[in-house]
Design an enzyme around this catalytic site. Structure first.
Site, PDB file in Angstrom:
ATOM      1  CB  CYS A   1      37.396  43.404  38.892  1.00 21.53           C
ATOM      2  SG  CYS A   1      37.360  42.548  37.312  1.00 21.53           S
TER       3      CYS A   1
ATOM      4  CG  HIS B   1      41.243  38.654  39.177  1.00 24.49           C
ATOM      5  ND1 HIS B   1      40.410  39.084  40.204  1.00 24.49           N
ATOM      6  CD2 HIS B   1      41.108  39.562  38.172  1.00 24.49           C
ATOM      7  CE1 HIS B   1      39.806  40.205  39.814  1.00 24.49           C
ATOM      8  NE2 HIS B   1      40.200  40.504  38.596  1.00 24.49           N
TER       9      HIS B   1
END
Lengths: 494, 401
Positions: free
Chosen positions: B88, B344
């Site tokens: 991420c 996200h």
């Protein structure tokens, strides 16, 4: 001719025993309740509980646990062969005994063999193993395990139980001397299951009782006693694994064995473990047998095997395993019949897209890493003593210095404690919530692993755990089972 | 000791697509949307870009391999385009590539694009995927909430915090981010929530409830960087420059060594210390005006306040409850809504954090603009899970600060 001991043969017998019973105990009343609309006649069997394998348990994992119970922390280097008897082993062609051998981290130089094809296979394997030991084959581990699948609403569903037992056979410090064996092989088909078929087809119980247990087995016991030169009254423990009520007692009466010697069939709390049941019952009897007592063991299925043992003074010096009683005491009541159906593969639940993850196992990688994956062998740095899982070429730095290549360090029998945990309701688990976290081993080493046989609400940092060999995942597209180790509450916890 | 990146590179322009469930769009539309804004902000033409980096976290599930998807979507002029993936933290990685290219002199103007198209999986949350042949045999795949929830179990045990107290502190993190997200027109989630709603939500991975978890979004973010001199020659006056870029990657100590207790991120601590040094920041709590941290889960944000050396260890949960990190607190955190509410889209997230800090430093953040004249904006972008991760810390600030 019955096989009788003579002066020329060495004394052989059982040198240690162990058992395994899964933690969940399905309440028979819950099964009956679910089927009352369809099969009200099951009510007569709806008492007590039966052991029920967790979703991640099968014959291989239960056999491994029974063997670990039997062996304790003993040195395993002297084991020369391993036999595994079952009619419900997971693989038809990939030796199940071989997987157990890897899980036990035995030497590669052992003989392994699967026995099956009949409920008699447990006792037949035992006879062959004992004779081999007599012939000088060396220490032998004889294991039997069963996770029998029976059709929902069948009598067997209530009578069966999942479990395993292991006997270590040898000639040193024998706790139960092998006095002889007698077998008859007759194609008496009380039930059958074709290769690849899902369930048994079972004939009328009254015929099985009269012509099978009482006539066929009764005659075999009488012949065995005659061959051993014993009277029925010489038998101190009759181990007759017959689930039908009153039949062991009738068999005792018919063969002149005292009614009080009939061993507990374990139907109230465990159920009938099929091929494994003679060994499970024997392991249970060995917990209390006293020196000098004679134990007659019956195996039944397309004939009968009769084995005779005599307990020795060594039995009182043996390290006590958890054994059948220990495992039975650690049960957890399960009254959710739906969970049983799902675990036994009778109920296909909507498991969701997350379960679509491809579980294909690269077999090359499994072979390379077999000690890591199947035996939970980690590494230890010879210089610093740092313990690490999995082992690696360059170890985790200690005080900023990377350590040298590791030597093998087995972790499976090391006690561990929970360092971090969660109960995950998002990720796929056949028994949600999936519980997992990091554990740290006493003496060093740590790993992130799944937890099994736990209550999510009982988890806490510091909780003592023990490692267990379980099914990690099943590749349903290719029918392969991926095994690995998980952490379960240590005995006495949860 | 390297001299570091401080003030060697300026941000010429940035753009960010609206984050959310962009069911009607491919990754292409998302990239073009963010790129268009960045290009206009930079005041340049595509032909002026010398090199590009593309960040995608789950390429197999959306754009596929290589840098080609960005080159094609944006019709880049046959320049070098490199695809990067670092869990991420991929977005920060693309930014680092572009910034280093400019700092080295290899490129005058470089582009960083982060994109993720996750809403084609058929279910919520991150896709379940392999983590490698060896890991799949001996590791726990679990879920992202399950991996991060373990922080809470260890934090509670280490600091003797009652479960209810930690639940309330975690809830405060999410309530604050929802309040902030409501004022951000590009945010995925724009609805304020109450403590009661958060505390009573269903448990996802104990002790994390639904509102302790950020969702996944579709989105893209873009940065165009160049040297400060070039930026000025292109007519820019108020410059935002890069002060620090640090990345710390786990080497297995947490997972396999001994000593880590599971309650914090050693990598974040290392990356933060290095970044403060590179940026010349000696008093983080006093000097860092704004923080965008990797609040994938409320507990992650909470422990990150300590790992960034803002809160004393073991005190983060109390300071969260005291409102220190609220939009009007002493150290605002996630003033744009954070991963929790802005959204996200994995590959874009690191760039989105820098985008917000960039807007705030230039006074262009609209309704959510912090009024006290921010000087340094820190972004913390984390990839992986607590026991094995990639921690990226980027600090941008006003030129001369």
């Amino acid at each position: 001719m019955p096989n009788m001991p003579d002066e020329s043969r060495r004394e052989v017998g059982i040198t240690a025993y162990g058992a395994y019973v899964p933690r969940r105990r399905l309440q028979r009343s819950a099964v009956h309740q679910a089927h009352a609309w369809f099969a009200p006649g099951l009510k007569g069997l709806a008492k007590g509980e039966r052991a029920m394998a967790n979703w991640d348990e099968d014959v291989v994992t239960m056999a491994t646990e029974a063997a670990r119970d039997c062996l304790g922390g003993e040195e395993r280097g002297s084991i020369a062969s391993l036999l595994l008897a079952s009619t419900s082993a997971p693989f038809a062609d990939r030796q199940n005994a071989g997987i157990v051998k890897e899980a036990l981290n035995l030497s590669d130089a052992v003989t392994t063999l699967d026995a099956g094809g009949s409920r008699k296979a447990g006792t037949s394997a035992l006879i062959q193993a004992l004779r081999a030991v007599e012939g000088g084959a060396g220490e032998t581990l004889c294991i039997a395990a069963e996770r029998h699948r029976s059709r929902p609403a069948s009598e067997a569903e209530l009578l069966d139980g999942d479990g395993a037992a292991a006997l270590l056979l040898g000639s040193d410090r024998v706790i139960a001397r092998f006095l002889g064996a007698h077998s008859v092989s007759i194609d008496f088909v009380d039930h059958f299951r074709a290769a690849g078929a899902e369930f048994d087809y079972v004939w009328e119980a009254r015929w099985v009782r009269d012509e099978g247990y009482l006539a066929l087995a009764g005659k075999a016991i009488a012949a065995a006693l005659a061959a051993f030169g014993l009277a029925g009254s010489d038998v101190d423990h009759l181990v007759a694994p017959i689930a039908a009520r009153g039949v062991p007692e009738a068999l005792a009466k018919a063969t002149g064995i005292a009614a009080g010697t009939v061993a507990d069939g374990l139907s109230a709390r465990l159920g009938d473990c099929g091929t494994a049941h003679p060994l499970v019952m024997l392991a249970h009897v060995l917990e209390t047998a006293r020196p000098g007592e004679k134990i007659l063991l019956l195996g039944f299925g397309q004939g009968a095997d009769i084995l005779l043992f005599e307990a020795t003074a060594e039995i009182e010096r043996l390290r006590r395993p958890l054994g059948v009683s220990g495992w039975l005491a650690r049960g957890r009541s399960e009254d959710n019949y739906m969970r049983y159906l799902a675990f036994a593969g009778h109920l296909k639940l909507d498991v969701g897209m997350r379960a679509e993850f491809d579980q294909k196992q690269p077999l090359t990688a499994l072979y390379r890493n077999r000690k890591t994956v199947l035996a939970l062998v980690g590494g230890r740095c010879p210089r610093t003593g740092a313990i690490q899982f999995p082992k690696s070429e360059i170890g985790v730095p200690v005080d900023g210095v990377a350590t040298t290549p590791h030597e093998d360090y087995p972790l499976a029998d090391r006690p561990a404690r929970i360092l971090t945990f969660t109960a995950d309701r998002l990720g796929y688990s056949p028994d949600p919530p999936g519980c997992y976290g990091m554990v740290e081993f006493d003496g060093g080493g740590r790993m992130v692993c799944e937890f099994t046989d736990v209550e999510p609400e009982a988890l806490e940092v510091g909780m003592p755990m023990r490692m267990v060999f379980r099914i990690k995942a099943v590749d349903e597209r290719r029918d392969f089972i991926r095994y690995f180790w998980k952490a379960a509450p240590a005995a006495g916890e949860a | 000791m390297p001299s570091g990146i401080k003030d060697k590179v300026a941000i010429l322009g940035m753009g960010c697509a609206r984050f959310g469930e962009r069911f009607g769009d491919d990754a292409e539309q998302l990239m073009v949307e963010a790129y268009g804004e960045a290009l206009a902000d930079a005041g340049i033409e595509t032909a002026q870009i010398d090199a590009a980096w593309l960040a995608v976290g789950f390429d197999a599930m959306n754009v596929g391999p290589s840098g080609i998807p960005a080159a094609m979507a944006l019709r880049l002029p046959n320049i070098a385009v490199t695809k990067v993936e670092n869990y991420c933290a991929s977005g920060s990685e693309a930014f680092r590539g572009a910034v280093y290219a400019v700092a080295s002199g290899a490129a005058d103007i470089a582009l960083a694009v982060g994109v993720e198209k996750l809403k084609d999986t058929g279910y919520g949350g991150l896709p379940v995927r392999t983590r490698g042949t060896t890991f799949d045999m001996i590791g726990v795949v679990g879920s992202a909430p399950g991996n991060f929830a373990q922080l809470a179990s260890a934090y509670q045990a280490k600091h003797g915090v009652a479960r209810e107290d930690l639940k309330r502190a975690m809830a405060h993190v999410s309530v604050k981010s929802h309040a902030n997200g409501a004022r951000n027109p590009k945010a995925h989630l724009r609805k304020p929530v109450t403590m009661e709603t958060v505390l009573n939500a269903p448990i996802i991975a104990d002790p994390l409830g639904l509102y302790d978890c950020c969702g996944v979004s579709d989105g893209a973010a873009v940065a165009i960087v160049c040297t400060p001199e070039l930026a000025r020659s292109l007519g820019k006056t108020d410059l935002v420059t890069v002060k620090a870029l640090q990345l710390a990657v786990s080497n297995g100590w947490e997972l396999q060594g001994s000593g880590w207790d599971g309650s914090y991120f050693p990598t974040t601590r290392i990356a933060a210390s290095r970044a403060y040094q590179e940026a010349g920041i000696s008093d983080p709590a006093g000097q860092v005006s704004l923080m965008e941290v990797h609040d994938c889960f409320s507990i992650t944000e909470l422990v990150t306040m300590e790992d960034l050396h803002i809160s004393p260890e073991g005190r983060g949960w109390r300071e969260v409850l005291d409102g220190r990190f609220d939009a009007n607190g002493a150290n605002p955190c996630q003033i744009d809504g954070g991963l929790k509410c802005f959204g996200h889209p994995i590959g874009a997230s690191g760039l989105r954090m820098i985008y917000e800090n960039y807007l705030q430093l230039l006074g262009r953040a609209g309704e959510r603009q912090r009024q006290d004249g921010p000087v340094f904006g820190l972004s913390h972008n984390l990839g992986g899970m607590p026991n094995q991760n990639v921690a990226a810390v980027a600090i941008v600030g006003l030129e001369g600060a």
